[in-house]
Write a protein that holds these residues in place. Sequence first.
Motif, PDB file in Angstrom:
ATOM      1  N   UNK A 255      31.963  34.701  60.064  1.00  0.00           N
ATOM      2  CA  UNK A 255      32.657  33.654  59.458  1.00  0.00           C
ATOM      3  C   UNK A 255      33.259  33.001  60.359  1.00  0.00           C
ATOM      4  N   UNK A 259      32.528  28.769  61.779  1.00  0.00           N
ATOM      5  CA  UNK A 259      33.425  27.726  61.749  1.00  0.00           C
ATOM      6  C   UNK A 259      33.535  27.155  63.319  1.00  0.00           C
ATOM      7  N   UNK A 260      33.222  27.957  64.463  1.00  0.00           N
ATOM      8  CA  UNK A 260      33.418  27.292  65.556  1.00  0.00           C
ATOM      9  C   UNK A 260      32.185  26.730  65.801  1.00  0.00           C
ATOM     10  N   UNK A 261      31.220  26.819  65.102  1.00  0.00           N
ATOM     11  CA  UNK A 261      30.180  26.130  65.302  1.00  0.00           C
ATOM     12  C   UNK A 261      29.936  24.704  64.350  1.00  0.00           C
ATOM     13  N   UNK A 264      30.996  23.242  58.009  1.00  0.00           N
ATOM     14  CA  UNK A 264      32.143  22.670  57.179  1.00  0.00           C
ATOM     15  C   UNK A 264      31.955  23.657  55.743  1.00  0.00           C
ATOM     16  N   UNK A 267      36.890  27.979  54.661  1.00  0.00           N
ATOM     17  CA  UNK A 267      37.178  29.197  55.302  1.00  0.00           C
ATOM     18  C   UNK A 267      37.761  30.253  54.366  1.00  0.00           C
TER      19      UNK A 267
END
Lengths: 308, 360
Positions: A255, A259-261, A264, A267
């Motif tokens: 997870x 997010x880093x990739x 959207x 979270x």
Amino acid sequence: MDMDLITNILYAMIRTGTPLLIIALGEMVCEKSGVLNLGQEGMILMGAVAGFIVTLLTGSLFFGFLMAMAAGVIMSQLFAMITLGLNANQVATGLALTIFGTGLSAFIGADFVGQPIQGLDVIVIPLLSDIPVIGKMLFAQDAIVYLSFGLFTALYWFFRSSRTGLIVKAVGENPHAANAIGLPVMRTRYLAVAFGGAMAGLAGGYLSLAYTPMWAENMSAGRGWIALALVVFASWRTERVLLGAYLFGLASILHLVAQGLGFSVSPNLLAMLPYVATVLVLVMMSRNQSRSKMFAPMSLGKPFHVGS
Amino acid sequence: MKKPVLRKLLTGLVASLGLVATLSVQAAEPFKVGFVYVGPIGDHGWSYQHDQGRLAVEKYFGDKVKTTYVENVPEGADAERVIRTLAKTGHNLIFTTSFGFMNPTLKVAKQFPKVTFEHATGYKLAKNVGTYISTTYEGRYVAGFVAAKVTKTNKIGYIASFPIPEVIRDINSAQMALNKYNPEAELKIIWVNSWFDPGKEADAANAMMDQGVDVILQHTDSPAAMQAADRRGIFAVGQASDMSSFGEKAHILSVVDNWTPFYIKRVQQVMDGTWKSEDHWGGMAEDEIVIPAFTNIPDEVATEAQSIVDGIKAGTIHPFAGPIKNQAGELKVAEGEILSHDELAGMNWYIEGVQGNIPK
């Protein structure tokens, strides 16, 4: 996703899963003997603070880990004295142990907040660690991770093929019968609880000496509770505990990576993923009610009086 | 042997009793100040810094002030009980130091009109309730500048806690600096849904580094990300307290909350009876946001960063000076203007350049 990323995710999965694995294996042994110790958080934190202080003062990581385990054992024996010696309620005592350990570790560690130490380094095994994808995850870890591999193997064998393993199980299933045929019920339980304490302490040491080499109050951040749940969902089976711990590790890494990739997705949803995934998989595996019941120690949490 | 000792003790006791009696007749009760913390004072971050402020108050006022603190107070019903207990036990001034203490503080304040309350990071004022916040975005702007200058991969990691205005404002502030000093650079934001979880913060840092990030900013409270950065040989910015000891090679600066001047001022005002309910924003100019040192960066970058700090202090530089566009490219603040206080206080939109959406 490229190969490097997958390699790194798998590597992080093992690192994140390791403290859970160690705690859960310790608690599993304890529960197999019929004792439910909810004091994991307390023991982990005491292990973490003891290990950190000793390493900071002596400069030796080895002594640090030793002390971490010792602290866990001492805490667990406190629990054992009250629940096994005085036959107090295990759930209440376990919760008290968590609160006690959290507070005491904060008190002892107050002067050590904000002090850095040199953490445990990784040991890269030549050649093997160059294997694509799985090399880094299995052969470029630190000593405690390797130890956890060994621990898993030993326990797997212990419950499958050793006589002592059978004794532990017998004591947890039916202490009266075990007592009647002359098995040392109390001694077995004390030792099982001590083992659980040592593992919780070791995991605490892993957190404060290797994973994030520092001391901060409440740094276990609920890992003890997750490990407790893992044992239940893994229906007290060694290989499923391993699977659950790594699955949880993988999902909690994924997870962050997602997010880093730039995915959207909320979270909050992603943060649920580790819990949902782990519970789902383990529940599916143990959906056969009658079968899974067989694995729960029959006398879990019930006090036992010698001669009753 | 036994008797003289006993007698000595007794006379001592009687004497001290007499002393206490006379003292309490002469001097008034000390002024009591209460502090409510959301975390442990040993977090080496947010609550730790508040407690440093409390200790400074004790030192500054000596016997005249007595302080009490309660740590690890959950946001919610429990907080109300803690705050009420402090109000009941004769505390004249109570600082509640987390956003989630807002409603409990107001509720208790209504019942104790003679007690003064100060609530950190909130937005609701009352007759006897003031609010205060430090403008961390000023520090974040400087951090953004340094990151813009030292990054080689043009990927800057940002570990975020919860999507509340304070955090979003700081992300935007860092992006303002990137837009100005290195538009090529991109923020990679990872939300960890926690203020304090060293393991998770380290995991987030590692996940970023695996994706090529070479400078990490954080709006979470533990030094774990700094440590992780140090291990992998990249840069990181410390948060809330000075984290330089955790990153010998990684640490470039820390944005430190310094509550001491504010706490001393407020205690003095309430003691003097000059206190008024207001929304206080303190930053670099008030020494409430401090950057103790720049390390591991080239001298010319440090010099320029320092000149930005000086500019913010002097009021010649504002992180949110127009033109500012939102993500859709609409102009929100025109050239020559700055974002208003109210807009800043309730910020819930990203400025142009930030990738992704604010989690709902």
